[in-house]
Design a protein around this motif. Structure first.
Motif, mmCIF file in Angstrom:
data_model
loop_
_atom_site.group_PDB
_atom_site.id
_atom_site.type_symbol
_atom_site.label_atom_id
_atom_site.label_comp_id
_atom_site.label_asym_id
_atom_site.label_seq_id
_atom_site.Cartn_x
_atom_site.Cartn_y
_atom_site.Cartn_z
ATOM 1 N N MET A 1 46.297 19.306 42.976
ATOM 2 C CA MET A 1 46.971 20.306 43.788
ATOM 3 C C MET A 1 46.494 20.204 45.234
ATOM 4 S SD MET A 1 47.071 23.625 41.278
ATOM 5 C CE MET A 1 45.341 23.535 40.804
ATOM 6 N N LYS A 2 47.385 20.541 46.152
ATOM 7 C CA LYS A 2 47.069 20.406 47.565
ATOM 8 C C LYS A 2 47.213 21.746 48.282
ATOM 9 C CE LYS A 2 48.195 15.521 48.249
ATOM 10 N NZ LYS A 2 48.895 14.553 49.128
ATOM 11 N N ALA A 3 46.392 21.914 49.301
ATOM 12 C CA ALA A 3 46.505 23.059 50.199
ATOM 13 C C ALA A 3 45.950 22.639 51.555
ATOM 14 C CB ALA A 3 45.752 24.257 49.656
ATOM 15 N N ASP A 4 46.351 23.370 52.577
ATOM 16 C CA ASP A 4 45.817 23.065 53.909
ATOM 17 C C ASP A 4 44.391 23.572 54.064
ATOM 18 O OD1 ASP A 4 48.221 21.863 55.100
ATOM 19 O OD2 ASP A 4 49.087 23.866 54.876
ATOM 20 N N TYR A 5 44.165 24.808 53.617
ATOM 21 C CA TYR A 5 42.856 25.430 53.819
ATOM 22 C C TYR A 5 42.405 26.162 52.561
ATOM 23 C CZ TYR A 5 43.550 24.488 58.763
ATOM 24 O OH TYR A 5 43.757 23.855 59.963
ATOM 25 N N VAL A 28 47.374 28.318 51.990
ATOM 26 C CA VAL A 28 45.999 28.793 51.913
ATOM 27 C C VAL A 28 45.655 29.157 50.473
ATOM 28 C CG1 VAL A 28 44.392 30.588 52.676
ATOM 29 C CG2 VAL A 28 46.142 29.731 54.251
ATOM 30 N N VAL A 29 44.461 28.768 50.049
ATOM 31 C CA VAL A 29 43.914 29.206 48.767
ATOM 32 C C VAL A 29 42.630 29.971 49.062
ATOM 33 C CG1 VAL A 29 42.943 28.485 46.556
ATOM 34 C CG2 VAL A 29 44.881 27.251 47.522
ATOM 35 N N ILE A 30 42.457 31.121 48.409
ATOM 36 C CA ILE A 30 41.248 31.928 48.580
ATOM 37 C C ILE A 30 40.407 31.848 47.319
ATOM 38 C CG2 ILE A 30 40.341 34.271 48.902
ATOM 39 C CD1 ILE A 30 42.881 34.967 50.429
ATOM 40 N N ILE A 31 39.102 31.656 47.502
ATOM 41 C CA ILE A 31 38.139 31.787 46.396
ATOM 42 C C ILE A 31 37.262 32.993 46.686
ATOM 43 C CG2 ILE A 31 36.056 30.833 45.365
ATOM 44 C CD1 ILE A 31 37.192 28.146 45.408
ATOM 45 N N PHE A 156 48.095 37.015 47.557
ATOM 46 C CA PHE A 156 47.737 35.634 47.220
ATOM 47 C C PHE A 156 47.657 35.408 45.713
ATOM 48 C CE2 PHE A 156 46.534 35.609 51.704
ATOM 49 C CZ PHE A 156 47.017 34.374 52.103
ATOM 50 N N VAL A 157 47.304 36.450 44.955
ATOM 51 C CA VAL A 157 47.326 36.346 43.492
ATOM 52 C C VAL A 157 48.748 36.072 43.017
ATOM 53 C CG1 VAL A 157 47.107 37.667 41.349
ATOM 54 C CG2 VAL A 157 45.256 37.714 43.032
ATOM 55 N N GLU A 158 49.706 36.794 43.579
ATOM 56 C CA GLU A 158 51.100 36.633 43.177
ATOM 57 C C GLU A 158 51.613 35.216 43.456
ATOM 58 O OE1 GLU A 158 55.467 38.687 44.021
ATOM 59 O OE2 GLU A 158 53.644 39.667 44.734
ATOM 60 N N LYS A 159 51.062 34.586 44.493
ATOM 61 C CA LYS A 159 51.471 33.218 44.835
ATOM 62 C C LYS A 159 50.628 32.159 44.114
ATOM 63 C CE LYS A 159 52.901 32.280 48.945
ATOM 64 N NZ LYS A 159 52.983 32.027 50.398
ATOM 65 N N SER A 160 49.763 32.602 43.204
ATOM 66 C CA SER A 160 48.840 31.705 42.482
ATOM 67 C C SER A 160 47.962 30.915 43.444
ATOM 68 C CB SER A 160 49.630 30.750 41.572
ATOM 69 O OG SER A 160 50.379 31.472 40.623
ATOM 70 N N GLN A 161 47.533 31.587 44.508
ATOM 71 C CA GLN A 161 46.671 30.967 45.516
ATOM 72 C C GLN A 161 45.383 31.784 45.699
ATOM 73 O OE1 GLN A 161 50.708 29.800 47.917
ATOM 74 N NE2 GLN A 161 48.897 30.090 49.204
ATOM 75 N N TYR A 162 44.912 32.347 44.575
ATOM 76 C CA TYR A 162 43.698 33.159 44.609
ATOM 77 C C TYR A 162 42.871 32.821 43.374
ATOM 78 C CZ TYR A 162 40.844 37.289 45.697
ATOM 79 O OH TYR A 162 39.815 38.128 46.048
ATOM 80 N N LEU A 163 41.637 32.369 43.589
ATOM 81 C CA LEU A 163 40.763 31.977 42.495
ATOM 82 C C LEU A 163 39.581 32.941 42.419
ATOM 83 C CD1 LEU A 163 40.613 28.140 43.295
ATOM 84 C CD2 LEU A 163 42.253 29.332 41.827
ATOM 85 N N VAL A 164 39.377 33.559 41.285
ATOM 86 C CA VAL A 164 38.231 34.455 41.097
ATOM 87 C C VAL A 164 37.123 33.660 40.419
ATOM 88 C CG1 VAL A 164 37.413 36.598 40.055
ATOM 89 C CG2 VAL A 164 39.772 36.435 40.889
#
Length: 359
Positions: A1-5, A28-31, A156-164
């Motif tokens: 998977m790819k993301a910019d940041y 963007v992906v957030i951890i 970001f959770v809704e976009k599947s771009q949030y990792l807990v």
């Protein structure tokens, strides 16, 4: 998977930076760790153009405040929720001497623009000891930080771009122009970890000076003041039903996430000097603010790993500093524009190379 940041940490800094990048069209992906506490969730979010005993004008107030107000108001429209609460800050004078000193100081045109010509002392008198009157500061208010953090997370959770999960520094694999983190290929990892940056092996050399702060959540029956009251400590009305935040303590030792009886009593004593009404303490909260030794943010790219950046050190004024410098950081990353030298971590690169040479 790819993301910019990949943004590590979702406090005020990480949330604002992630949102700024998202609004510019970057993926963007957030951890964010479920285990680690964050000061942002218990932040009062106060913005105030004149602070301290010496009535100092807030750094870059004429640039930062209008930018922050627009930023949060646009976010309000997107999320259809109230985030920005514009209100004055009322500072009751402690003595005739303080009254004379402050009124003389605020005659300065640089301060006068942020002070009401006449304070509405009568309005505050039923609740506040103000026999000498007070100073009413305008262009101030507060941002509902817990609400903002929840909205950003949900987006970001809704976009599947949030990792807990806890971030694993050992899982970083450097490529020539990118970085691999587990299953993600990223242009850059941007660390927004707040106080936890002291545990970051890539940025733990930075000159943080963390400050522990505690506040009380209270209920005051019949409290009708919408303004923030400040006399060394503050009273912030959270809602119209009498719920208030009393704060805050500042300590540079015992940097843990435990509330203390000393802090509780300190606030009770200090608030009691000027607050007339009884109240019920509902909760005591604690946060560790990621302040810095020169009181300026720490923004920029690692001296040897251009794939790693940091956006941190916003301290007690993070709610106003974050939007302006997040925009500046994105312009630096994507357009090659210069960062303000007062925030760019190049100013302390000598600490990094000194730490390497001593290893």
């Amino acid at each position: 998977m790819k993301a910019d940041y990949l943004i590590v940490g979702q406090g005020i800094a990480g949330s604002v930076l992630a949102w700024t990048l998202e609004q510019r069209g970057y993926r963007v992906v957030i951890i964010s760790s479920a285990d680690l506490p964050t000061a942002s969730k218990v932040s009062g979010g106060i913005f105030n153009p004149i602070t301290g005993k010496k009535l100092a004008r807030t750094w870059k107030v004429e640039e930062i405040f209008p930018y922050a107000r627009t930023f949060y108001q646009e976010m309000e429209e997107t999320f259809q929720t109230e985030l920005v609460h514009l209100c004055d800050v009322y500072r009751p004078f402690r003595s005739i001497e303080e009254q004379n000193t402050y009124l003389a100081q605020t005659a300065d045109p640089n301060l006068a623009k942020y002070v009401a010509a006449e304070a509405n002392d009568e309005k505050f008198a039923p609740f506040i000891e103000n026999q000498y009157g007070g100073l009413q500061i305008t262009h101030s208010g507060w941002v509902d930080c817990p609400e903002m953090l929840e909205k950003i997370k949900a987006y970001f959770v809704e976009k599947s771009q949030y990792l807990v999960e806890n971030f694993d520094y050992n899982s970083i694999v450097f490529q020539e122009n990118s970085v691999i983190y587990k299953e993600w290929e990223i242009k850059k990892i941007l660390f927004c970890e707040g106080y936890e940056a002291l545990q970051n092996p890539f940025f733990n050399w930075l000159p943080f000076n963390p400050v522990k702060g505690q506040t009380l959540i209270t209920h005051v029956e019949g409290y009708s003041i919408e303004e923030i009251v400040n006399q060394g400590t503050f009273i912030l009305p959270i809602d119209k039903k009498g719920k208030c935040r009393f704060g805050a303590t500042y300590t540079w030792h015992d940097l843990n996430w435990e509330t203390t009886e000393d802090a509780r009593q300190f606030l009770i004593d200090k608030i009691g000097v000027y607050f007339k009404k009884p109240y019920t303490i509902l909760e005591q909260q604690v946060g560790i603010r990621p302040s810095t030794k020169d009181r300026r943010p720490l923004v920029g790219i690692h001296p040897e790993h251009p794939q790693l950046g940091i956006f941190n050190g916003l301290g007690t004024k993070g709610v106003t500093l974050a939007p302006f410098f997040a925009s500046q950081f994105v312009n630096f990353l994507e357009l090659g524009e210069e960062l303000d030298p007062e925030v760019n971590i190049t100013r302390v690169f000598s600490l990094y190379f000194r730490s390497k040479s001593s290893q």
